[in-house]
Enzyme design. Sequence first.
Site, PDB file in Angstrom:
ATOM      1  N   HIS A   1       1.945   1.876  -3.454  1.00  0.00           N
ATOM      2  CA  HIS A   1       0.874   2.496  -4.249  1.00  0.00           C
ATOM      3  C   HIS A   1       0.828   4.001  -3.979  1.00  0.00           C
ATOM      4  O   HIS A   1       0.663   4.811  -4.898  1.00  0.00           O
ATOM      5  CB  HIS A   1      -0.474   1.857  -3.923  1.00  0.00           C
ATOM      6  CG  HIS A   1      -0.699   0.538  -4.583  1.00  0.00           C
ATOM      7  ND1 HIS A   1      -0.928   0.404  -5.934  1.00  0.00           N
ATOM      8  CD2 HIS A   1      -0.741  -0.726  -4.077  1.00  0.00           C
ATOM      9  CE1 HIS A   1      -1.090  -0.876  -6.232  1.00  0.00           C
ATOM     10  NE2 HIS A   1      -0.979  -1.578  -5.127  1.00  0.00           N
TER      11      HIS A   1
ATOM     12  N   THR B   1       0.833  -1.201   0.000  1.00  0.00           N
ATOM     13  CA  THR B   1       0.000   0.000   0.000  1.00  0.00           C
ATOM     14  C   THR B   1       0.869   1.252   0.000  1.00  0.00           C
ATOM     15  O   THR B   1       0.575   2.231  -0.710  1.00  0.00           O
ATOM     16  CB  THR B   1      -0.929   0.008   1.217  1.00  0.00           C
ATOM     17  OG1 THR B   1      -1.759  -1.159   1.183  1.00  0.00           O
ATOM     18  CG2 THR B   1      -1.820   1.243   1.224  1.00  0.00           C
TER      19      THR B   1
END
Length: 341
Positions: free
Chosen positions: A42, A39
């Site tokens: 990202h 994450t």
Amino acid sequence: MKAVVYRGARHLGIEEREPAAPGRRELGISVAYTGICGTDLHIYHGDMDSRVGAAAIIGHEMSGRIAALGEGVTGWSVGQPVTVLPTRWCGQCAACRRGNSHICHAMDFLGIDSPGAMQSVWNVPAELVLPLPEELPLDHGALVEPVAVAVHDVRRGSVASGDHVVVVGGGPIGVLIGTVAQGRGARVLLVEPDPTRRAVAGDIGIEAVDPAAIDVAAFVADRTDGAGADVAFEVSGAAAGVATAVEVLAVRGRLVMVAIHPRPREVNLHRFFWRELELLGARLYQRDDMAEAIRLVASGAIPARQLISRVDPPEAATAAFTALKGGGVMKVLLDWREGNR
């Protein structure tokens, strides 16, 4: 105090800031280590700018020690080792009312929606803090949150002893899923193209294969007498990974979708119809998952030392993110202890 600050796609900065005292019902934590996860990658690549603001402090995998107690906080001691459950829910939405607060419709995910752990001093609501065993090395403690992800994923897939499990994607979460599943007595096959990650998996006792070198579906069929896998976990985030995870499943097999897929994927729905397959999403975790993760890490059931590939100071955050994105490593940590002395 120091903080790693996200300033836009592929742009991180290190800032010196004046630490604030913890507020009412907060704990001030002297951060020891933070992990970098998928994450965070990202975010780093600009894929989550709709949630992550400019000059945001990211990160949510961490360990540290309590540095200060805010007003109204009891039951904690300065110096106590801790980690953080980084999800704060509203308690009012439909998901919360149905007992699914871990996927609250108005979730405040620390490190995404509000300041996270990539800072040397972090003030956190006391109800989100969990104690770590005093004897647990703090670098190992930084793996508790990703282990909780794996615990939740394995529970979501209802993995049982004797199940044949295929994990597609051998990054940190994929390897942790394989480890937790094997701990439940499952027979695990990991599918991963990166040779370094396959080697790490092999070193900790997980069989790993290269999808470019073999027909994975035929391999699984052969070892299961033609039946296929009971559970598959898609952790690669790639279209080919989705196809493989569907193809290997047995009749009434379960596919657990773990990876974040930023765009729609083609899925062989005829296979779902023909074999009566199930598709399950696995987004976050619950407090019980964190508690089980602490137990697994502290007991040595999770090979933390072998999974930590690299530890960098905060000043090298960009290099640490680049190394993780480039593959060839497993867990990458930032060490904040110097900034706390």
